[in-house]
Design an enzyme around this catalytic site. Structure first.
Site, PDB file in Angstrom:
ATOM      1  N   GLY A  33      -5.783  34.474  17.013  1.00 38.98           N
ATOM      2  CA  GLY A  33      -6.705  33.584  16.830  1.00 38.98           C
ATOM      3  C   GLY A  33      -7.478  33.803  15.493  1.00 38.98           C
ATOM      4  N   GLY A  37     -13.378  33.162  11.631  1.00 38.75           N
ATOM      5  CA  GLY A  37     -14.038  34.289  12.235  1.00 38.75           C
ATOM      6  C   GLY A  37     -13.731  35.906  12.023  1.00 38.75           C
ATOM      7  N   GLY A  39     -11.062  37.103  13.451  1.00 42.69           N
ATOM      8  CA  GLY A  39      -9.557  37.147  13.323  1.00 42.69           C
ATOM      9  C   GLY A  39      -9.055  37.186  11.817  1.00 42.69           C
ATOM     10  N   SER A 162     -16.590  42.553  24.654  1.00 45.50           N
ATOM     11  CA  SER A 162     -17.882  42.078  24.321  1.00 45.50           C
ATOM     12  C   SER A 162     -18.980  42.884  25.174  1.00 45.50           C
ATOM     13  CB  SER A 162     -18.348  40.706  24.599  1.00 45.50           C
ATOM     14  OG  SER A 162     -19.697  40.327  24.312  1.00 45.50           O
ATOM     15  N   TYR A 188     -17.440  34.169  31.218  1.00 43.80           N
ATOM     16  CA  TYR A 188     -17.533  35.265  30.123  1.00 43.80           C
ATOM     17  C   TYR A 188     -17.361  36.481  30.318  1.00 43.80           C
ATOM     18  CZ  TYR A 188     -17.614  36.510  25.100  1.00 43.80           C
ATOM     19  OH  TYR A 188     -17.368  36.972  23.873  1.00 43.80           O
TER      20      TYR A 188
HETATM   21  N1  LIG Z   1     -18.874  36.413  17.346  1.00 44.78           N
HETATM   22  C1  LIG Z   1     -19.449  37.333  18.019  1.00 44.78           C
HETATM   23  O1  LIG Z   1     -20.658  37.640  18.189  1.00 44.78           O
HETATM   24  C2  LIG Z   1     -18.789  37.921  19.050  1.00 44.78           C
HETATM   25  C3  LIG Z   1     -19.454  38.955  20.151  1.00 44.78           C
HETATM   26  C4  LIG Z   1     -18.630  39.461  20.987  1.00 44.78           C
HETATM   27  C5  LIG Z   1     -17.431  39.366  21.292  1.00 44.78           C
HETATM   28  N2  LIG Z   1     -16.589  38.476  20.235  1.00 44.78           N
HETATM   29  C6  LIG Z   1     -15.296  38.428  20.532  1.00 44.78           C
HETATM   30  O2  LIG Z   1     -14.651  38.427  19.493  1.00 44.78           O
HETATM   31  C7  LIG Z   1     -13.386  37.529  19.347  1.00 44.78           C
HETATM   32  C8  LIG Z   1     -13.404  36.809  18.130  1.00 44.78           C
HETATM   33  O3  LIG Z   1     -14.405  35.737  18.058  1.00 44.78           O
HETATM   34  P1  LIG Z   1     -14.881  34.962  16.751  1.00 44.78           P
HETATM   35  O4  LIG Z   1     -16.547  35.382  16.824  1.00 44.78           O
HETATM   36  O5  LIG Z   1     -14.437  35.408  15.659  1.00 44.78           O
HETATM   37  O6  LIG Z   1     -14.782  33.734  17.242  1.00 44.78           O
HETATM   38  P2  LIG Z   1     -14.250  32.291  16.708  1.00 44.78           P
HETATM   39  O7  LIG Z   1     -14.568  32.233  15.229  1.00 44.78           O
HETATM   40  O8  LIG Z   1     -14.539  31.427  17.384  1.00 44.78           O
HETATM   41  O9  LIG Z   1     -12.674  32.807  16.726  1.00 44.78           O
HETATM   42  C9  LIG Z   1     -11.762  32.705  18.069  1.00 44.78           C
HETATM   43  C10 LIG Z   1     -10.602  32.339  17.799  1.00 44.78           C
HETATM   44  O10 LIG Z   1      -9.844  32.327  18.942  1.00 44.78           O
HETATM   45  C11 LIG Z   1      -8.882  30.956  19.142  1.00 44.78           C
HETATM   46  N3  LIG Z   1      -8.660  30.664  20.195  1.00 44.78           N
HETATM   47  C12 LIG Z   1      -9.602  30.101  21.071  1.00 44.78           C
HETATM   48  N4  LIG Z   1      -8.998  29.471  22.230  1.00 44.78           N
HETATM   49  C13 LIG Z   1      -7.569  29.840  21.982  1.00 44.78           C
HETATM   50  C14 LIG Z   1      -6.575  29.274  22.711  1.00 44.78           C
HETATM   51  N5  LIG Z   1      -6.399  28.703  23.823  1.00 44.78           N
HETATM   52  N6  LIG Z   1      -5.226  29.646  21.992  1.00 44.78           N
HETATM   53  C15 LIG Z   1      -5.234  30.293  20.868  1.00 44.78           C
HETATM   54  N7  LIG Z   1      -6.303  30.613  20.229  1.00 44.78           N
HETATM   55  C16 LIG Z   1      -7.565  30.458  20.811  1.00 44.78           C
HETATM   56  C17 LIG Z   1      -9.987  30.337  18.015  1.00 44.78           C
HETATM   57  O11 LIG Z   1      -8.835  29.180  17.629  1.00 44.78           O
HETATM   58  P3  LIG Z   1      -9.445  27.574  17.331  1.00 44.78           P
HETATM   59  O12 LIG Z   1     -10.225  27.757  16.207  1.00 44.78           O
HETATM   60  O13 LIG Z   1      -8.210  26.846  17.555  1.00 44.78           O
HETATM   61  O14 LIG Z   1     -10.235  27.228  18.542  1.00 44.78           O
HETATM   62  C18 LIG Z   1     -10.253  31.165  17.070  1.00 44.78           C
HETATM   63  O15 LIG Z   1      -9.531  31.224  16.098  1.00 44.78           O
HETATM   64  C19 LIG Z   1     -13.325  36.591  20.491  1.00 44.78           C
HETATM   65  O16 LIG Z   1     -12.591  37.474  21.753  1.00 44.78           O
HETATM   66  C20 LIG Z   1     -14.959  37.091  21.040  1.00 44.78           C
HETATM   67  O17 LIG Z   1     -14.992  36.825  22.605  1.00 44.78           O
HETATM   68  C21 LIG Z   1     -17.256  37.879  19.344  1.00 44.78           C
END
Ligand SMILES: NC(=O)c1ccc[n+]([C@@H]2O[C@H](COP(=O)([O-])OP(=O)(O)OC[C@H]3O[C@@H](n4cnc5c(N)ncnc54)[C@H](OP(=O)(O)O)[C@@H]3O)[C@@H](O)[C@H]2O)c1
Length: 320
Positions: A33, A37, A39, A162, A188
């Site tokens: 991912g 974000g 990643g 999370s 979630y």
């Molecule tokens: N941001 C926060 O406040 C926060 C808080 C707690 C935990 N987290 C955790 O941190 C991690 C990263 O989140 P983020 O904030 O960076 O969110 P994000 O920007 O939405 O990034 C999530 C990534 O996961 C990918 N993804 C989603 N569904 C997928 C699938 N079916 N197959 C392959 N890739 C998929 C997305 O790809 P697409 O762009 O193609 O959808 C995106 O690249 C997540 O696991 C999230 O639960 C985040």
């Protein structure tokens, strides 16, 4: 709530601060991912210290753009993009085959991809989308890549969990909401608890062979993860924060705990930990606790049962 980490590390520590003085040349990292974000920033930070990095994404054009920017900003050309759809067991198997054909050893795996609080939906194989993508997809991929991790040892596996895991445990009898009403936050929370339990069981199985697994809460960061949220969700999140205020992190601070778990020398030989704000969190079951990890998320018996259930669901055993 947490044990002291490296001096001065905390909520606002950034990826670059975590990696100061660390050399990752000769290591291979895989970040799921990574098209945006946390990643994308995790991949950039690891590449900036010389690691070869494989970014996985669904949107290949977007990920190629990210990879190009990483190569340009770090001067590290060893940055590749691979297609991976975690909501498809066939895509995961095809990805693992391509990956293992190109690389026989892997030192850092960041299971970062995730989806949050979406309406009820199912993966291509019929699993509820959040459990299927966030947990089962990474479970299958990690199992398939385990030989490369063992060959790459010392190696680390980081699972993005999370604080949302505090919502509840995993319903091992009905993980895919087939016999109970769907609740997007319960789902979630279940998936994010599964991410912690997975780290606990990975550690039990691989730790002695110097492959260590951790789970992290990255903080609250404004990313595309919020794409399914409605105003009431923000209200609910605010209410759960100390003082009723959301304390946001930058993306560089949000990815810092993942990078810390993947590289910190002081974590050498340790595993099965839950980290937040670049610190090891402690177990805290108090209602409304602002941080910490719930005891059900690090329960060794639940971790074993989740592993067996996951094997059954993906149709493959990993006798590691
Ligand atoms: N941001 C926060 O406040 C926060 C808080 C707690 C935990 N987290 C955790 O941190 C991690 C990263 O989140 P983020 O904030 O960076 O969110 P994000 O920007 O939405 O990034 C999530 C990534 O996961 C990918 N993804 C989603 N569904 C997928 C699938 N079916 N197959 C392959 N890739 C998929 C997305 O790809 P697409 O762009 O193609 O959808 C995106 O690249 C997540 O696991 C999230 O639960 C985040």
């Amino acid at each position: 709530m947490s044990q002291p980490g490296r001096d001065g590390f905390g909520h606002d520590t950034t990826t670059d601060q975590v990696l100061e003085g660390i050399d990752l040349s000769g290591k291979l990292a895989l970040v799921t991912g990574a098209s945006g974000g946390l990643g994308a920033e995790t991949a950039r930070a690891l590449a900036s210290k010389g690691a070869a990095v494989v970014l996985t994404a669904r949107d290949m054009a977007r990920a190629e753009e990210v990879a190009k920017r990483i190569r340009e900003s770090t001067g590290n050309d060893a940055v590749e993009v691979e297609n991976l759809e975690l909501d498809s067991l066939a895509s995961i198997r095809a990805f693992a085959e391509r990956f293992l054909a190109r690389h026989d050893a892997l030192q850092i795996l960041v299971n970062n991809a995730g989806v949050m609080a979406c309406p009820l939906a199912r993966t291509q194989d019929g699993f509820e989308l959040q459990f299927g993508t966030n947990h089962l997809g990474h479970f299958l991929m990690t199992g398939l890549l385990a030989p490369a991790l063992l060959k790459g040892a010392p190696a680390r596996i980081v699972s993005l969990s999370s604080r949302g895991h505090q919502q509840g445990s995993v319903d091992l009898d009905d993980p895919c909401f087939e016999r109970r009403p769907y609740d997007k936050w319960e789902s979630y929370g279940q998936a994010k608890t599964a991410n912690v339990l997975f780290a606990v069981e990975l550690e039990r199985r691989l730790g002695e062979r110097d492959v260590h697994a951790h789970a992290v809460h990255p903080g609250v960061i404004a990313t595309d993860l919020a794409r399914h949220l409605v105003p009431e969700d923000y209200e609910r999140m605010r209410k759960r924060q100390p003082g009723g205020k959301l304390r946001l992190k930058t993306v560089e601070a949000g990815a810092a705990t993942s990078v810390y778990a993947a590289t910190a020398p002081e974590l050498e030989g340790r595993g099965g930990l839950y980290l937040e704000d670049c610190h090891i969190a402690e177990i805290d079951d108090a209602e409304g606790a602002p941080g910490g990890v719930r005891s059900y998320a690090v329960d060794a018996n639940a971790a074993k049962r989740l592993w067996s259930l996951s094997e059954e669901l993906v149709g493959q055993s990993f006798p590691l």
